[in-house]
Design a protein around this motif. Sequence first.
Motif, PDB file in Angstrom:
ATOM      1  N   GLU A 172       0.826  -1.213   0.000  1.00  0.00           N
ATOM      2  CA  GLU A 172       0.000   0.000   0.000  1.00  0.00           C
ATOM      3  C   GLU A 172       0.861   1.264   0.000  1.00  0.00           C
ATOM      4  O   GLU A 172       0.403   2.344  -0.375  1.00  0.00           O
ATOM      5  N   LYS A 186       4.720   5.810  -2.793  1.00  0.00           N
ATOM      6  CA  LYS A 186       4.031   6.916  -2.126  1.00  0.00           C
ATOM      7  C   LYS A 186       5.015   7.626  -1.205  1.00  0.00           C
ATOM      8  O   LYS A 186       5.943   7.014  -0.675  1.00  0.00           O
ATOM      9  N   GLN A 203       0.233  10.049  -3.039  1.00  0.00           N
ATOM     10  CA  GLN A 203       0.640   9.410  -4.289  1.00  0.00           C
ATOM     11  C   GLN A 203       1.461  10.397  -5.108  1.00  0.00           C
ATOM     12  O   GLN A 203       1.074  11.557  -5.272  1.00  0.00           O
ATOM     13  N   ALA A 212      -3.813  11.919  -4.603  1.00  0.00           N
ATOM     14  CA  ALA A 212      -4.462  11.022  -3.652  1.00  0.00           C
ATOM     15  C   ALA A 212      -3.719  11.012  -2.314  1.00  0.00           C
ATOM     16  O   ALA A 212      -2.482  10.978  -2.275  1.00  0.00           O
ATOM     17  N   THR A 238      -3.647   8.962   1.447  1.00  0.00           N
ATOM     18  CA  THR A 238      -4.090   7.733   2.102  1.00  0.00           C
ATOM     19  C   THR A 238      -3.534   7.673   3.512  1.00  0.00           C
ATOM     20  O   THR A 238      -2.376   8.032   3.746  1.00  0.00           O
ATOM     21  N   LEU A 291      -2.466   5.000   6.407  1.00  0.00           N
ATOM     22  CA  LEU A 291      -2.088   3.594   6.467  1.00  0.00           C
ATOM     23  C   LEU A 291      -1.558   3.262   7.852  1.00  0.00           C
ATOM     24  O   LEU A 291      -0.646   3.925   8.351  1.00  0.00           O
ATOM     25  N   GLN A 302      -6.358   0.787   5.877  1.00  0.00           N
ATOM     26  CA  GLN A 302      -6.197   1.937   4.983  1.00  0.00           C
ATOM     27  C   GLN A 302      -7.447   2.792   5.002  1.00  0.00           C
ATOM     28  O   GLN A 302      -8.554   2.267   5.099  1.00  0.00           O
ATOM     29  N   ALA A 335      -8.782   5.896   2.489  1.00  0.00           N
ATOM     30  CA  ALA A 335      -8.551   6.780   1.341  1.00  0.00           C
ATOM     31  C   ALA A 335      -9.293   8.088   1.575  1.00  0.00           C
ATOM     32  O   ALA A 335     -10.513   8.094   1.781  1.00  0.00           O
TER      33      ALA A 335
END
Length: 341
Positions: free
Chosen positions: A61, A65, A79, A84, A86, A88, A95, A97
């Motif tokens: 994941e 990134k 990202q 994006a 995220t 984690l 995760q 988003a």
Amino acid sequence: MLVDLGYEARPLDFPWLMLPDNHHHHHHHHAGEDYEAYHNQDLKCFFSLYTHQIHCLELPEAYEKTVCGSSSGWLILRQETTSAVTLLNPLNCAQIALPQLSSSPFYDQEPLPVLHKAILSSDPCRNPFDYKVLAIFGQKRRLICYKARDRTWTMIQDAGVHYEDIISMGNELVATDEIGRLVSCNLDGDWFWSPPNVEEISDPFFFKGGKVYLVGIEGELVMLIRFVQENFNFGQETYDFEVYRYDSMESIWEPISNLGSWTILLGHNQSTAIEARQFKGLIKPNCIYFTDDSLDEDSLLVGHDSGVFSMEDVKVEPLRCISHDFMYVWPRPVWYMPSFA
């Protein structure tokens, strides 16, 4: 040494250092393990200050990134090729988003629409509908906030520009800019109908250093000023810190020459203070453990500026778990405080 977390006793609330991707290539294992570690791009390695061992986790994941924050047991990732964001949790691979930044009205106003630093107001596992993500955004380093309840990113327009650090204290966002001006903002209001009220707590500080940080220690607000100089081999290097506590009654900053049993962790993580005596002598008290969080991400000389600054000796020692064999240390080492909630 690679450690299988399934068979490892895991002390709570101890700092890990997320190592650059090229570091796990250099640990000595059996031939098969070595080959696997070298070719597994999903592997992320963490050095534990508690066990002094390296824990490697498969985190596809996090592949490609950038870590722009570490807070409340989570990594905040962006990202590279999109906007994006995220959340984690490396331990259970949970995760979340978040809405793409490009969907926000302020995104197009920025020639450099990146997150420099982000923190969480609380653990999303504990407050799934009431946590916030606070961040420093864009070339002008403005403050933005994501509210889980509203599912939107909002720019805090009245706060101004050029912020360096943000922390969450209770229901307040507290931030400092590059000249030490301190502002706070209540996070609980209904921002849809009225913009958040930003209060300037203290004037710009008499400023003569590099970066500025904020950390809470036993309910008190502490500011750190990081002094850097040019290093011909590795770009910039940190050589000194100054520390101040905020006297809210007098609205003044008082210098601190001794942190006592406290140790501070600085970098892309949420600035954190821990009591060294809880760690059986494995973490030095009265010290500042810091990693490289310079804004220049395009330079080949990035990632090297890390170490341990002793307040008593006024000198920097290297973080020995980080190899300096590489010119380009990426992703940069980041402090991570595991959360087993």
